[in-house]
Design an enzyme around this catalytic site. Sequence first.
Site, PDB file in Angstrom:
ATOM      1  N   ARG B 131       0.820  -1.233   0.000  1.00 59.07           N
ATOM      2  CA  ARG B 131       0.000   0.000   0.000  1.00 59.07           C
ATOM      3  C   ARG B 131       0.842   1.267   0.000  1.00 59.07           C
ATOM      4  O   ARG B 131       0.408   2.311   0.480  1.00 59.07           O
ATOM      5  CB  ARG B 131      -0.958   0.027   1.186  1.00 59.07           C
ATOM      6  CG  ARG B 131      -1.964  -1.108   1.136  1.00 59.07           C
ATOM      7  CD  ARG B 131      -3.063  -0.926   2.172  1.00 59.07           C
ATOM      8  NE  ARG B 131      -3.709  -2.202   2.399  1.00 59.07           N
ATOM      9  CZ  ARG B 131      -3.319  -3.058   3.342  1.00 59.07           C
ATOM     10  NH1 ARG B 131      -2.340  -2.754   4.153  1.00 59.07           N
ATOM     11  NH2 ARG B 131      -3.946  -4.208   3.462  1.00 59.07           N
ATOM     12  N   LYS B 153       2.454  11.512 -11.156  1.00 62.20           N
ATOM     13  CA  LYS B 153       1.702  10.522 -11.914  1.00 62.20           C
ATOM     14  C   LYS B 153       2.539   9.270 -12.110  1.00 62.20           C
ATOM     15  O   LYS B 153       3.671   9.344 -12.581  1.00 62.20           O
ATOM     16  CB  LYS B 153       1.309  11.085 -13.283  1.00 62.20           C
ATOM     17  CG  LYS B 153       0.213  12.130 -13.232  1.00 62.20           C
ATOM     18  CD  LYS B 153      -0.225  12.494 -14.646  1.00 62.20           C
ATOM     19  CE  LYS B 153      -1.348  13.499 -14.641  1.00 62.20           C
ATOM     20  NZ  LYS B 153      -1.753  13.852 -16.021  1.00 62.20           N
ATOM     21  N   GLU B 195       9.239  19.888 -24.767  1.00 62.94           N
ATOM     22  CA  GLU B 195       8.465  20.185 -23.554  1.00 62.94           C
ATOM     23  C   GLU B 195       8.985  21.455 -22.873  1.00 62.94           C
ATOM     24  O   GLU B 195       8.217  22.221 -22.283  1.00 62.94           O
ATOM     25  CB  GLU B 195       8.498  19.002 -22.570  1.00 62.94           C
ATOM     26  CG  GLU B 195       7.849  17.720 -23.086  1.00 62.94           C
ATOM     27  CD  GLU B 195       6.310  17.696 -22.989  1.00 62.94           C
ATOM     28  OE1 GLU B 195       5.721  18.611 -22.377  1.00 62.94           O
ATOM     29  OE2 GLU B 195       5.704  16.762 -23.544  1.00 62.94           O
ATOM     30  N   LYS B 237       6.317  23.419 -14.062  1.00 64.88           N
ATOM     31  CA  LYS B 237       5.395  22.309 -13.856  1.00 64.88           C
ATOM     32  C   LYS B 237       4.942  22.253 -12.398  1.00 64.88           C
ATOM     33  O   LYS B 237       3.770  21.994 -12.111  1.00 64.88           O
ATOM     34  CB  LYS B 237       6.042  20.983 -14.266  1.00 64.88           C
ATOM     35  CG  LYS B 237       5.083  19.820 -14.054  1.00 64.88           C
ATOM     36  CD  LYS B 237       5.104  18.764 -15.098  1.00 64.88           C
ATOM     37  CE  LYS B 237       3.979  17.757 -14.864  1.00 64.88           C
ATOM     38  NZ  LYS B 237       4.206  16.500 -15.536  1.00 64.88           N
ATOM     39  N   GLU B 247      -5.520  16.834 -10.676  1.00 62.25           N
ATOM     40  CA  GLU B 247      -6.153  17.080 -11.962  1.00 62.25           C
ATOM     41  C   GLU B 247      -7.659  17.239 -11.823  1.00 62.25           C
ATOM     42  O   GLU B 247      -8.434  16.657 -12.569  1.00 62.25           O
ATOM     43  CB  GLU B 247      -5.857  15.897 -12.901  1.00 62.25           C
ATOM     44  CG  GLU B 247      -5.406  16.356 -14.257  1.00 62.25           C
ATOM     45  CD  GLU B 247      -4.762  15.257 -15.068  1.00 62.25           C
ATOM     46  OE1 GLU B 247      -4.924  14.081 -14.732  1.00 62.25           O
ATOM     47  OE2 GLU B 247      -4.080  15.584 -16.044  1.00 62.25           O
ATOM     48  N   ARG B 252      -4.417  22.082 -14.653  1.00 56.29           N
ATOM     49  CA  ARG B 252      -3.365  21.245 -15.211  1.00 56.29           C
ATOM     50  C   ARG B 252      -3.505  21.073 -16.726  1.00 56.29           C
ATOM     51  O   ARG B 252      -2.567  20.651 -17.401  1.00 56.29           O
ATOM     52  CB  ARG B 252      -3.399  19.876 -14.504  1.00 56.29           C
ATOM     53  CG  ARG B 252      -2.045  19.267 -14.271  1.00 56.29           C
ATOM     54  CD  ARG B 252      -2.084  18.234 -13.157  1.00 56.29           C
ATOM     55  NE  ARG B 252      -1.003  17.267 -13.344  1.00 56.29           N
ATOM     56  CZ  ARG B 252      -0.480  16.528 -12.370  1.00 56.29           C
ATOM     57  NH1 ARG B 252      -0.925  16.632 -11.144  1.00 56.29           N
ATOM     58  NH2 ARG B 252       0.489  15.690 -12.615  1.00 56.29           N
ATOM     59  N   ASN B 256      -1.227  20.513 -21.472  1.00 60.50           N
ATOM     60  CA  ASN B 256      -1.512  19.745 -22.680  1.00 60.50           C
ATOM     61  C   ASN B 256      -1.358  20.558 -23.960  1.00 60.50           C
ATOM     62  O   ASN B 256      -1.759  20.107 -25.039  1.00 60.50           O
ATOM     63  CB  ASN B 256      -2.937  19.155 -22.608  1.00 60.50           C
ATOM     64  CG  ASN B 256      -2.978  17.964 -21.688  1.00 60.50           C
ATOM     65  OD1 ASN B 256      -1.983  17.254 -21.540  1.00 60.50           O
ATOM     66  ND2 ASN B 256      -4.112  17.746 -21.054  1.00 60.50           N
ATOM     67  N   HIS B 259      -0.592  18.942 -27.189  1.00 58.18           N
ATOM     68  CA  HIS B 259      -0.788  17.511 -26.981  1.00 58.18           C
ATOM     69  C   HIS B 259      -2.062  16.974 -27.625  1.00 58.18           C
ATOM     70  O   HIS B 259      -2.142  15.785 -27.912  1.00 58.18           O
ATOM     71  CB  HIS B 259      -0.775  17.188 -25.484  1.00 58.18           C
ATOM     72  CG  HIS B 259       0.611  17.199 -24.885  1.00 58.18           C
ATOM     73  ND1 HIS B 259       1.382  18.336 -24.838  1.00 58.18           N
ATOM     74  CD2 HIS B 259       1.370  16.209 -24.344  1.00 58.18           C
ATOM     75  CE1 HIS B 259       2.547  18.053 -24.265  1.00 58.18           C
ATOM     76  NE2 HIS B 259       2.570  16.768 -23.957  1.00 58.18           N
ATOM     77  N   HIS B 263      -1.087  13.959 -29.623  1.00 59.40           N
ATOM     78  CA  HIS B 263      -1.517  12.585 -29.351  1.00 59.40           C
ATOM     79  C   HIS B 263      -2.111  11.939 -30.597  1.00 59.40           C
ATOM     80  O   HIS B 263      -1.884  10.762 -30.870  1.00 59.40           O
ATOM     81  CB  HIS B 263      -2.548  12.560 -28.218  1.00 59.40           C
ATOM     82  CG  HIS B 263      -1.938  12.736 -26.856  1.00 59.40           C
ATOM     83  ND1 HIS B 263      -2.614  13.316 -25.809  1.00 59.40           N
ATOM     84  CD2 HIS B 263      -0.716  12.422 -26.379  1.00 59.40           C
ATOM     85  CE1 HIS B 263      -1.829  13.345 -24.753  1.00 59.40           C
ATOM     86  NE2 HIS B 263      -0.671  12.807 -25.066  1.00 59.40           N
ATOM     87  N   HIS B 276       7.625  11.213 -28.542  1.00 56.36           N
ATOM     88  CA  HIS B 276       6.560  12.020 -27.942  1.00 56.36           C
ATOM     89  C   HIS B 276       6.805  13.518 -28.159  1.00 56.36           C
ATOM     90  O   HIS B 276       5.917  14.248 -28.619  1.00 56.36           O
ATOM     91  CB  HIS B 276       6.460  11.707 -26.444  1.00 56.36           C
ATOM     92  CG  HIS B 276       5.467  12.556 -25.713  1.00 56.36           C
ATOM     93  ND1 HIS B 276       4.106  12.425 -25.885  1.00 56.36           N
ATOM     94  CD2 HIS B 276       5.635  13.577 -24.831  1.00 56.36           C
ATOM     95  CE1 HIS B 276       3.482  13.318 -25.127  1.00 56.36           C
ATOM     96  NE2 HIS B 276       4.375  14.029 -24.476  1.00 56.36           N
TER      97      HIS B 276
END
Lengths: 372, 372
Positions: B131, B153, B195, B237, B247, B252, B256, B259, B263, B276
Amino acid sequence: MAKLTSNPSSGHRLDVELADRPYPILINEGLTQSAGPLIRDTLPKAKHAVVISDSALGGLVAGVANSLEAANFRLTRITVPSGETSKSVQQVERLWTDMLADFTDRGSIVVAIGGGVVGDLAGFAAASFARGIPLIQIPTTLLSQVDSSVGGKTGINLPGTKNIVGAFWQPRLVMIDPLTLSTLPQREYASGLAEVAKYGVIMAPDLFSYLEENVESARNKDIGTINHLVAKSCLCKAEVVEEDERETSGRRAILNYGHTFGHAIEAEAGYGTLLHGEAVSIGMNMAAELARLLGRVDEAFCRRQRDLLRGLSLPICADGYDAQVLWEKMQHDKKMQHGSLHFVLPSRIGHVELVAGVEKAHVLDAIAACSS
Amino acid sequence: MAKLTSNPSSGHRLDVELADRPYPILINEGLTQSAGPLIRDTLPKAKHAVVISDSALGGLVAGVANSLEAANFRLTRITVPSGETSKSVQQVERLWTDMLADFTDRGSIVVAIGGGVVGDLAGFAAASFARGIPLIQIPTTLLSQVDSSVGGKTGINLPGTKNIVGAFWQPRLVMIDPLTLSTLPQREYASGLAEVAKYGVIMAPDLFSYLEENVESARNKDIGTINHLVAKSCLCKAEVVEEDERETSGRRAILNYGHTFGHAIEAEAGYGTLLHGEAVSIGMNMAAELARLLGRVDEAFCRRQRDLLRGLSLPICADGYDAQVLWEKMQHDKKMQHGSLHFVLPSRIGHVELVAGVEKAHVLDAIAACSS
C-alpha cells in the site's frame, strides 16, 4: 473525531473524519433499496457506475443496480467469484480491462457489493483505474461491515502473501444494510462477531458488556442488535484509524489483538479451513492466556472472554496444532516485518498494550492452554 | 509555492510544495555519485532499497547502487526492458513478485533510474506495494527530467490505452544529473526540448527568450544551459501541479498545449515512430496555426515558435497524415473523456487559454497549414 448519530427512522450515521476527506457510514435496514438516490446525493456529477459484486449475490445486486439506473447512472455490471483466490493480479487485471472496455473514466464510480474479498479487490481497482475514481462500499458480510468498511485498505494477494499489493483508498460512502446478513451462513456470521468482541476487549468495555447481555439476540441476527453492534464496532475502528490512517504511528496495531496467534493458526490450518474470525477467536483466547501467564490479567478475565466467545458460537481452542510450528510461523511473520515480535495483550476488558520481548516458553504454554 | 534556490557549487534545488508532503528536486552535475548519502538523509530509517532501472543503463546504475550500499542500504536490483511496452500489467506483476521474493516491506524504498517508462512503472510498483513505500526518482532523459519527475503521476498501459492504470504517488526526492544526458541519443534529447519550449509558451516568456538566445548550447547539451532549462521547466510544472495536484480543477490542462494534436499524430504514426516530443512539437505548431486562424495570435507568433522549434532540431510538420483521420482521432479522445473537445491555444508567448467549440473546418485548416 468520528461522530455517531442515531435516529429511529434513518438508523445510524457515522461520520469518519480523515485527513483527506470525511465520509459517512450509513447503517439501517432496507438501506440498499435507496442506493441510487443516496449515491447520487454523494456524487451529483457522476455519470456511470461500475457495480462489482460477489457472484453469489443475486437479488440484492439487481436491486442496487435498478436503483442506480433510476438515479441516472449508466451501468456496468461485473461479478467476481466468491473466495479469497479472487484477490489476485489476474482478477484485478480483468476488472481493469472490463472497465476500460465499457468506457470507464474519471466520470465513473465503482460500487462494491460483497464481503471483504470484493471490497478489497474492487477497492483496489477503483484506487488504480485512471489513478483513482470514487468508491462506494456496500459490505454484505458482518466481518466486512465491522472491519474492512472502515480504514481504506484495499488490495490483492500475491502467491503466499496476503494483501501485499494495494492502496489506501477511502470510500466516499459506506452503506450497511443488516438485512443483507439474513442469507449469510451462520458460521460466517459468527466469524464477524469475533471482531465485534475484539473491539470490546481492546477499547470498548460497554460494547463487551452489551454483547454479554445480548448473546442470544446477537447470535440470532436480531436486526436491532446487529445495528447497534455494527455502529459501535465501526465507531471503534474509525477512532483508531483516524489516529493512524496510514499505519505509521503504531496505534493501529491494537486492532491486531488475537491476530498474531490467529494468523499463524489460519496459515497452518490452510486458508479457508478456519474462517478468519474463528482463527481470531482462538487467537484472542491464546492472547488472554499469555497475558495471564505474564500476570497481566487474572483467570476471571480469561473465563469472561472465553464464555462470551463460546456464547457467540465461536471456537476457542485449536485442535491438533503443534505449538512449536505455530511459534515458527509467528517468527516468520516477524521477519517479514523487519521487526521484533510484539503481542497485543489485555490488561482489562477495554484496554490492551503492545508487549515486546515475550519469552518463547510462555507463548508455547499459552498455546497449550488453548488446545483441546 | 514551489521555491527554486540556486548555488554555484550545489546546483539548483526546487522545493515542490504539495498538500501531503513537500519534496525537493535536486539538479546538479555529478549528483548521482552522491545518491547514497542524499537518499539516506531523506529517509534515515530505511533499510532496503529496490533499484529499478532501464536495462540499457549500465555504469550509472552501478554507481548509484554502490553509493547506496555504502550508505547501509541492503540492495535489490531489477532491470526493465527499454520502451513503452514495459508499462504493462505483466511487468508490474514481475516487479511486485521480485520485490516480495527479496523481502521488500514497509522498511524498503524504491529507487527508479531511467526515463519516463521506468519512472511510471517503478513509481506504480512503489505506490502499490504494501500500500505504498517511499519512491526516489532519478530521471535520466531530458523528457522525464522536465516532465514526469514533477506531478506524481505513475502508471501503466492497458492494450490500446496509455496510463489508464496507476496512482498519484509523489516521490520523496528527485535527483537530476545532467551528465546522464551525455549518452542520450540526440533525437531523444531534442524530444525533451519540445516540452521545455512548451513551458515557455504556456507560462514562461523568460524561459522562451532564454531558449531563443541559447539555441546552440541547448542543442549541444551544454551542462550549464541544461541545468537552467531543467530547473525552470520543473519550476513551471511544479507551479501548475501545486494548484491542481489531482487534476481536478482544470488548471493542469494547460500542460496539454500541443498535446491534443500531438496525441492524434502519435497514435496515427504508430507509437514509437515519432518520439513524444516530436509529436508535441508538430502539435504546438498546429495549435499556433489554429490560434492564428481564430485571430488569437498573429503570423509573427507562429513564425517565432516555428523558428525556435526548428532551431532545436524538432519537426514542425506532419508528413502524409490525413487531416480528417486526425480529427476523428481527436473526437475519439474527447469521447473517452466524456467531455467536449478543448484546445489549449496561445494568446501570446507566455500565455494560453482553454478554448472549446472550435469548428472542425478551422482544425482541418490548421493541420493542413502544417503539412509539408
